[in-house]
Design a protein around this motif. Structure first.
Motif, PDB file in Angstrom:
ATOM      1  N   HIS A  35       0.852  -1.196   0.000  1.00  0.00           N
ATOM      2  CA  HIS A  35       0.000   0.000   0.000  1.00  0.00           C
ATOM      3  C   HIS A  35       0.882   1.239   0.000  1.00  0.00           C
ATOM      4  O   HIS A  35       1.875   1.289   0.736  1.00  0.00           O
ATOM      5  CB  HIS A  35      -0.883   0.036   1.247  1.00  0.00           C
ATOM      6  CG  HIS A  35      -1.889  -1.071   1.293  1.00  0.00           C
ATOM      7  ND1 HIS A  35      -1.549  -2.393   1.281  1.00  0.00           N
ATOM      8  CD2 HIS A  35      -3.242  -1.034   1.334  1.00  0.00           C
ATOM      9  CE1 HIS A  35      -2.634  -3.140   1.319  1.00  0.00           C
ATOM     10  NE2 HIS A  35      -3.677  -2.337   1.353  1.00  0.00           N
ATOM     11  N   GLY A  36       0.524   2.235  -0.810  1.00  0.00           N
ATOM     12  CA  GLY A  36       1.293   3.471  -0.819  1.00  0.00           C
ATOM     13  C   GLY A  36       1.122   4.259  -2.091  1.00  0.00           C
ATOM     14  O   GLY A  36       0.064   4.225  -2.737  1.00  0.00           O
ATOM     15  N   LEU A  37       2.198   4.924  -2.479  1.00  0.00           N
ATOM     16  CA  LEU A  37       2.186   5.839  -3.618  1.00  0.00           C
ATOM     17  C   LEU A  37       3.519   5.751  -4.337  1.00  0.00           C
ATOM     18  O   LEU A  37       4.571   5.690  -3.695  1.00  0.00           O
ATOM     19  CB  LEU A  37       1.979   7.277  -3.113  1.00  0.00           C
ATOM     20  CG  LEU A  37       1.850   8.388  -4.131  1.00  0.00           C
ATOM     21  CD1 LEU A  37       0.500   8.300  -4.841  1.00  0.00           C
ATOM     22  CD2 LEU A  37       1.973   9.738  -3.441  1.00  0.00           C
ATOM     23  N   VAL A  38       3.474   5.739  -5.668  1.00  0.00           N
ATOM     24  CA  VAL A  38       4.711   5.773  -6.442  1.00  0.00           C
ATOM     25  C   VAL A  38       4.780   7.105  -7.176  1.00  0.00           C
ATOM     26  O   VAL A  38       3.788   7.569  -7.742  1.00  0.00           O
ATOM     27  CB  VAL A  38       4.842   4.595  -7.430  1.00  0.00           C
ATOM     28  CG1 VAL A  38       3.690   4.531  -8.413  1.00  0.00           C
ATOM     29  CG2 VAL A  38       6.177   4.665  -8.181  1.00  0.00           C
ATOM     30  N   SER A  39       5.945   7.706  -7.136  1.00  0.00           N
ATOM     31  CA  SER A  39       6.237   8.925  -7.900  1.00  0.00           C
ATOM     32  C   SER A  39       7.150   8.513  -9.051  1.00  0.00           C
ATOM     33  O   SER A  39       8.170   7.862  -8.836  1.00  0.00           O
ATOM     34  CB  SER A  39       6.936   9.954  -7.016  1.00  0.00           C
ATOM     35  OG  SER A  39       7.421  11.021  -7.795  1.00  0.00           O
ATOM     36  N   VAL A  40       6.761   8.882 -10.264  1.00  0.00           N
ATOM     37  CA  VAL A  40       7.558   8.600 -11.455  1.00  0.00           C
ATOM     38  C   VAL A  40       8.053   9.938 -11.973  1.00  0.00           C
ATOM     39  O   VAL A  40       7.247  10.817 -12.297  1.00  0.00           O
ATOM     40  CB  VAL A  40       6.715   7.880 -12.532  1.00  0.00           C
ATOM     41  CG1 VAL A  40       7.584   7.549 -13.739  1.00  0.00           C
ATOM     42  CG2 VAL A  40       6.052   6.632 -11.966  1.00  0.00           C
ATOM     43  N   ILE A 103       1.047   7.741  -8.655  1.00  0.00           N
ATOM     44  CA  ILE A 103       0.022   6.712  -8.783  1.00  0.00           C
ATOM     45  C   ILE A 103      -0.083   5.960  -7.452  1.00  0.00           C
ATOM     46  O   ILE A 103       0.913   5.423  -6.962  1.00  0.00           O
ATOM     47  CB  ILE A 103       0.376   5.712  -9.910  1.00  0.00           C
ATOM     48  CG1 ILE A 103       0.634   6.447 -11.230  1.00  0.00           C
ATOM     49  CG2 ILE A 103      -0.738   4.674 -10.066  1.00  0.00           C
ATOM     50  CD1 ILE A 103       1.250   5.573 -12.303  1.00  0.00           C
ATOM     51  N   PRO A 104      -1.282   5.897  -6.870  1.00  0.00           N
ATOM     52  CA  PRO A 104      -1.442   5.104  -5.653  1.00  0.00           C
ATOM     53  C   PRO A 104      -1.416   3.609  -5.975  1.00  0.00           C
ATOM     54  O   PRO A 104      -1.738   3.200  -7.091  1.00  0.00           O
ATOM     55  CB  PRO A 104      -2.823   5.527  -5.132  1.00  0.00           C
ATOM     56  CG  PRO A 104      -3.555   6.033  -6.325  1.00  0.00           C
ATOM     57  CD  PRO A 104      -2.518   6.568  -7.273  1.00  0.00           C
ATOM     58  N   PHE A 105      -1.038   2.817  -4.986  1.00  0.00           N
ATOM     59  CA  PHE A 105      -1.116   1.364  -5.128  1.00  0.00           C
ATOM     60  C   PHE A 105      -1.711   0.766  -3.861  1.00  0.00           C
ATOM     61  O   PHE A 105      -1.531   1.280  -2.755  1.00  0.00           O
ATOM     62  CB  PHE A 105       0.227   0.728  -5.492  1.00  0.00           C
ATOM     63  CG  PHE A 105       1.369   1.016  -4.552  1.00  0.00           C
ATOM     64  CD1 PHE A 105       1.615   0.190  -3.458  1.00  0.00           C
ATOM     65  CD2 PHE A 105       2.222   2.088  -4.779  1.00  0.00           C
ATOM     66  CE1 PHE A 105       2.681   0.442  -2.604  1.00  0.00           C
ATOM     67  CE2 PHE A 105       3.293   2.343  -3.933  1.00  0.00           C
ATOM     68  CZ  PHE A 105       3.520   1.525  -2.841  1.00  0.00           C
ATOM     69  N   THR A 106      -2.476  -0.305  -4.054  1.00  0.00           N
ATOM     70  CA  THR A 106      -3.151  -1.002  -2.970  1.00  0.00           C
ATOM     71  C   THR A 106      -3.039  -2.492  -3.237  1.00  0.00           C
ATOM     72  O   THR A 106      -3.183  -2.933  -4.387  1.00  0.00           O
ATOM     73  CB  THR A 106      -4.641  -0.601  -2.911  1.00  0.00           C
ATOM     74  OG1 THR A 106      -4.736   0.820  -2.793  1.00  0.00           O
ATOM     75  CG2 THR A 106      -5.356  -1.247  -1.739  1.00  0.00           C
ATOM     76  N   GLN A 107      -2.780  -3.255  -2.194  1.00  0.00           N
ATOM     77  CA  GLN A 107      -2.620  -4.710  -2.303  1.00  0.00           C
ATOM     78  C   GLN A 107      -1.613  -5.070  -3.401  1.00  0.00           C
ATOM     79  O   GLN A 107      -1.807  -6.021  -4.161  1.00  0.00           O
ATOM     80  CB  GLN A 107      -3.972  -5.381  -2.534  1.00  0.00           C
ATOM     81  CG  GLN A 107      -4.904  -5.179  -1.367  1.00  0.00           C
ATOM     82  CD  GLN A 107      -6.277  -5.766  -1.594  1.00  0.00           C
ATOM     83  OE1 GLN A 107      -6.684  -6.054  -2.711  1.00  0.00           O
ATOM     84  NE2 GLN A 107      -7.002  -5.953  -0.501  1.00  0.00           N
ATOM     85  N   GLY A 108      -0.550  -4.273  -3.504  1.00  0.00           N
ATOM     86  CA  GLY A 108       0.524  -4.535  -4.457  1.00  0.00           C
ATOM     87  C   GLY A 108       0.176  -4.260  -5.906  1.00  0.00           C
ATOM     88  O   GLY A 108       0.894  -4.696  -6.798  1.00  0.00           O
ATOM     89  N   ARG A 109      -0.917  -3.504  -6.148  1.00  0.00           N
ATOM     90  CA  ARG A 109      -1.346  -3.220  -7.525  1.00  0.00           C
ATOM     91  C   ARG A 109      -1.526  -1.723  -7.725  1.00  0.00           C
ATOM     92  O   ARG A 109      -2.129  -1.041  -6.890  1.00  0.00           O
ATOM     93  CB  ARG A 109      -2.676  -3.917  -7.825  1.00  0.00           C
ATOM     94  CG  ARG A 109      -2.572  -5.428  -7.798  1.00  0.00           C
ATOM     95  CD  ARG A 109      -3.909  -6.045  -8.119  1.00  0.00           C
ATOM     96  NE  ARG A 109      -4.424  -5.450  -9.345  1.00  0.00           N
ATOM     97  CZ  ARG A 109      -4.805  -6.120 -10.410  1.00  0.00           C
ATOM     98  NH1 ARG A 109      -4.747  -7.428 -10.399  1.00  0.00           N
ATOM     99  NH2 ARG A 109      -5.271  -5.520 -11.464  1.00  0.00           N
TER     100      ARG A 109
END
Length: 139
Positions: A35-40, A103-109
């Protein structure tokens, strides 16, 4: 909350959109976060990032054609022309779009919509190697 950073390179073959969604997914798997957020972040001034439909490539063709008409290489008032006719138009296209996405991610997606994909948009005519910094904040 943890941080994981990955530096990636994308080789382009000239103007066009190159899907990098799987590259971002690979980094997410490597981070081990669920769970979290990715910055590209794209470290260049003549290409950009765009969130776009990834199911029908004609949507990207239309976008690319529209941008070519909006910012033509033969625009007569450009003065920054030392690196060729596509240089200043590439900078303008980058300024009109983005060089980073979150982009947020939840449950590894990644929590992308059904038809969404992340693309590196190369604005230069010749091939380049582009550098991306992927920063995952999560747990």
């Amino acid at each position: 909350m943890g941080v994981s950073t990955k530096i990636s390179e994308v080789k382009t073959m000239g103007k066009g959109t190159y899907e990098i969604t799987e590259l971002v997914n690979d980094g997410l798997r490597e981070s081990g976060f669920s769970h979290g957020l990715v910055s590209v972040f794209l470290q260049h001034t003549s290409c950009s990032l765009v969130m776009m439909e990834n199911a029908d490539p004609t949507a990207r063709v239309d976008l690319e054609r529209f941008m070519e008409e909006l910012v033509p290489e033969d625009y007569p008032d450009f003065v920054h022309t030392h690196e060729g006719p596509d240089d200043m138009p590439s900078h303008v296209k980058m300024a009109l779009t983005r060089t980073s996405e979150q982009i947020p991610f939840t449950q590894g997606r990644l929590q992308l919509g059904t038809w969404q994909g992340l693309f590196l948009w190369e604005h230069r005519a010749v091939p380049h190697t582009r550098r991306l910094i992927l920063t995952y904040l999560g747990q």
